[in-house]
Design a protein around this motif. Sequence first.
Motif, PDB file in Angstrom:
ATOM      1  N   SER A  72       0.992  -1.171   0.100  1.00 10.41           N
ATOM      2  CA  SER A  72      -0.154   0.020   0.133  1.00 10.41           C
ATOM      3  C   SER A  72       0.792   1.245  -0.042  1.00 10.41           C
ATOM      4  O   SER A  72       0.431   2.350  -0.562  1.00 10.41           O
ATOM      5  N   ASP A  77      -5.630  -1.460  -4.883  1.00 10.40           N
ATOM      6  CA  ASP A  77      -5.141  -2.069  -3.577  1.00 10.40           C
ATOM      7  C   ASP A  77      -6.027  -2.936  -2.998  1.00 10.40           C
ATOM      8  O   ASP A  77      -7.086  -2.506  -2.439  1.00 10.40           O
ATOM      9  N   GLU A  78      -5.797  -4.294  -3.222  1.00 14.87           N
ATOM     10  CA  GLU A  78      -6.854  -5.266  -2.321  1.00 14.87           C
ATOM     11  C   GLU A  78      -8.331  -4.831  -2.484  1.00 14.87           C
ATOM     12  O   GLU A  78      -9.118  -4.813  -1.779  1.00 14.87           O
ATOM     13  N   GLN A 135      -7.360   0.773  -0.231  1.00 16.47           N
ATOM     14  CA  GLN A 135      -7.497  -0.365   0.308  1.00 16.47           C
ATOM     15  C   GLN A 135      -8.658  -0.338   1.510  1.00 16.47           C
ATOM     16  O   GLN A 135      -9.483  -0.755   1.737  1.00 16.47           O
TER      17      GLN A 135
HETATM   18 MG    MG Z   1      -2.051  -2.881   2.124  1.00 16.44          MG
END
Ligand code: MG
Lengths: 442, 251, 482
Positions: free
Chosen positions: B41, B170-171, B85
């Motif tokens: 991240s 991000d995720e 995220q």
């Molecule tokens: Mg992360």
Amino acid sequence: MAQTDQDLKEKLISSFFAFEEQMDLENDHHQMRDDAIKIFEEKGFPTKKLEEWKYTSLRPVLNSDFNLFPKEEKSLEYNDIKKYCIHDIDSYQIVFIDGVYSSHLSTTTHDKFDACLMSSFLNRPKYKPLVDKYFNQITPKESMDALNTAFSKEGAYIRVPKEVAAEKPVQILNFSTGSDEKLMLQPRNLIIVEEGAEVEVIERHQSLTENEVLTNSVTEIFLEKNAKLDHYKIQNDKQKASLIDSTYVKQAESSDCEIYTFSFGGKLTRNNLHYFQDGEYINSSMKGVTIIEDKQHVDHNTLVHHTQPNCESHQDYKGIFADRSTGVFNGRVLVDKIAQKTNAFQSNNNILIDDKATINSKPQLEIFADDVACSHGCTIGELDEEALFYMRSRGIPEKEARALLMYAFANNVLNSVNIPELKRRITKQIANKIGVSLGFEL
Amino acid sequence: MLQIKNLHATVEGEEILKGINLSIKPGEVHAIMGPNGSGKSTLASVIAGNEDYEVQEGDIIFDKANISELSPDERAHKGIFLSFQYPVSIPGVSVTNFIKTSINQIRKSRGLEEMSASDMLKTMREKSKLLGIDRKFLSRSLNENFSGGEKKRNEIFQMAMLEPKLAILDETDSGLDIDALKTVANGVNKLRTEDNATLVITHYQRLLDYIVPDVVHVLLDGKIVKSGDKDLALKLEREGYDWLKTETVNA
Amino acid sequence: MAYTEQELEKELEHKEYEYGFYTDIESDKLPKGLNEDIVRAISKKKNEPEWMTEWRLEAYRGWEKMQEPDWSNVNYEKPDYQNISYYSSPNSSKPKYDSIDEVDPELLDTFNKLGISLEEQKKLAGVAVDVVMDSTSVATTFKKNLAEKGIIFCSISEAIQEYPELVKKYMGSVVPKNDNFFAALNSAVFSDGSFCYIPKGVKCPMELSTYFRINESGTGQFERTLVIAEDSSYVSYLEGCTAPMRDENQLHAAVVELVALDNAEIKYSTVQNWFPGDKEGKGGVFNFVTKRGLCEKNAKISWTQVETGSAVTWKYPSCVLKGDNSIGEFYSIALTNNYQQADTGTKMIHLGNDTKSTIISKGISAGRSQNSYRGLVKANSRAKNARNFSQCDSLLMGNKCGAHTFPYIEASSNSAQIEHEATTSKIGEDQIFYCNQRGIDEEKAIALIVNGFSKEVLNKLPMEFAVEAQKLLEISLEGSVG
Ligand SMILES: [Mg+2]
Ligand SMILES: Nc1ncnc2c1ncn2[C@@H]1O[C@H](COP(=O)(O)OP(=O)(O)OP(=O)(O)O)[C@@H](O)[C@H]1O
């Protein structure tokens, strides 16, 4: 002739000179007392015109011809007072009867820390540096405080030296015997908790008869770096006893001060509880339970002054008011410009049981720093209806269910009380007050 | 399209990225995998220009220009999009209003007129359909009381609206239910063109079944320790990261 | 049991807000200063009947004995009341400019941002305009529509002449002429204002706006508004406008009275954007307003306000919930920037049974400004089942400003339920970054977040007003970033 607050003021001022003569005029405090009486003379008793006294009138308690100095010393036996102290714990006790120290009822110490008398603190040369450093340093120049300073002579003095954890709590017990029909008392306490030190204090004012008594008490508290203090104030006095309790706390870096005020009785009670934070990472917390009835009046006036970054304050006051009683909550949170990352929470919840009961609440936030999390909440009159319904659906009659809920409402403030015996006592008092049978003996 | 050279970044004095090299060409999909706290991240934030992170060394080249000195909004104007995220909520600002502001600000930076209300509405309708987003959702406050999955869908919806050149996800897969995962992956695939690129950060192979990466990188303790094709992700899924840790220690 | 008028009066004795001001104006109209002769002269110039003159004089005599109050949270230099000119005829006020080119370009720029038409811009800036104006004709048709329904909407001067019985009955019934220092002053010298009467059962078909009236006669510094909604009627009233109002009068002390009779509803919305002073805090209007509404049975009054202007604002639009089941609402946005000071809030006085009130207040402070919420919720022991919910949120931008909350909550009824919450916070860095990442620059991001913060209140405004108000917030914050 009818007595007025004006008469009382005159009497106080003229008695001051007599009082001063009794004292050692060579004493350094002569000047301090003299200045203080001047302030009182100028300002007089506070009136409802002052914003801070908007909801509390002292008039009804000032129109008596009080004796300012008890006529005779009355001695008490332990059994007379037993029920008013937390007797089932091991503690030091500093006991005053009509404002005079009672050595045979007290257990003081100079061993690991000092728990003794204000009079000896003020008069013994060895204490001089401490007196200069701490005495009357944080008491505001307001009329009632000044009045106390002018007559300050006796009270409790507690000092816990660096890194010492007091091995047992200290109880400060003030009794009035009613041997004078009407008595005015001016106790003065000082508590110093030095760096890394810890102590617990229990404080109580109690009259033993139905005679009138007015106590104007001032307590100064200093917490040095990493110090910790838990202070419990028990106010459950007789019908004719009134109390103005002013407590001023100054905290240094990373110290933690928690003050509880349990107000269950007395005619008129005014609590001034002011915190001045002077360092980072300080925690200041104040909790109160007020359960009163009849025409009783309890006023909580709080102030937390956040002057440094990264500090916290928590205020949680609960009140239950029956009959014609009145409650006041006037809480102020002041956050200075540089006090970034302050967390300040203030909550005041009240239940009025009768239609003639009154609550006046004024929770205030004054914030000059932007990176803060501050909030306050105030509620009046809300019992959890859902919980009520749930209980009733399990066959608990409404009246009992309400009482139980109120008990829970007040009692959850006690969660963090660290002296189990005290907690049990207060819990029981709350239950009695509300009329809940807990079904088991505490 | 994106070239990262020897990137070192710190937060509060602690070095998190310790010399990242990465190159993404137009039309490609890259995946970054790596254990918790390895700096994934952080890398995404640094590309997007988050000023909480201090770049100590290295350059970020985007579309042939060094963007290291640009502010986050300037980078967004150039077409960099980060699907967060943990998207934050903005109370009182509706999804619609937010996207409208975003699109018009980006257009403005490119010297374009504001998008007309009817075009805006039309595109929103289209894209929300593509991503299976309920229209009611669009008038809610941005991310406020959104479920985890709703937040992620909303991020992809914004991506669809903004049509970025480089999308960093991000995720985005965590918190999505199976159906939503498919819808979102479909959406991402439909938006793929010759000219844009995608950087997918994920812990799970599952997403990569749908969005098939050209290159898979493993980020370990602030460094890319291994790159490979999509089979690398499969191996990681089976064996975890331990073998890589020993490998790097031994190396 | 219902309240008697006497009891009500006693309740109202609670001294309302108190305000102050200073001013330094040139006026060639009436000589400066205030005395009975001046009050008489004002009344005479306006051709008022004897009873009105007497009413003003009584107010003046009361005022003379009153003292300008001191309040803790606002600092200003108190004016010399004998150095103010209390009358300037709207008819004699000449246009300030002959052509729009003479007007301050900065002001015009703001007009443009707000999307105000050129004709309107001229009027607002005080440029001479052609005799035939669009809005005049609009106003005329507008008035005709209203008259058909029996609605009276005119200036208060006109009402004094044409509807003396209504004015006699209601003026001063909610805000007594000696209610407070500034209300007394207003009662003695009020220049003009609006009068609005909605007959029984009539639902006013359009938003009534002073905007139209302002175009006809110009505003005064001592404005007086009276709105009467008869049984089961409804009216929505808009006051002020988003355009910046430059006024050479530094002191504004208005009085607004609302009377909502049984089952009636009044919605009163205000956008206040008087000149706030310059960036150094020089100049700017002192805005001291007494606004109060009285609700009879089942009646409802909602105050909505967006306060962005004035150097000093002191106002507490209040509701006296006298009738059973009556409802009071207060929705407020107060934004202060530079050196502005705002002390605003409401009073909800619960007197009847089953009365409800809601308070939503959003304070935004930037620059070196001070922004305070001050409010009172009072539930009397005879008011059964009073309900109140209050939410006061403050947003701080930068640490040179202050945000303060001073709620007074007074309950003497065990059936009252009152809930007050307040929070203070700042805009999160993470929120700004999120916006940045979507291409929105910092200034725009802040505007967006502030608008979101204020949404609950903006939503209460009539639609077209809400859009303008939103822009206004944005403009008012310009330059506060960084
Ligand atoms: Mg992360
Ligand atoms: N703002 C910050 N302040 C302090 N430490 C930070 C900050 N941001 C990241 N870190 C630290 O940097 C390291 C890398 O964090 P990062 O969020 O990049 O990990 P990640 O690879 O995305 O992990 P995950 O798989 O859990 O999402 C962590 O140890 C984290 O605690």
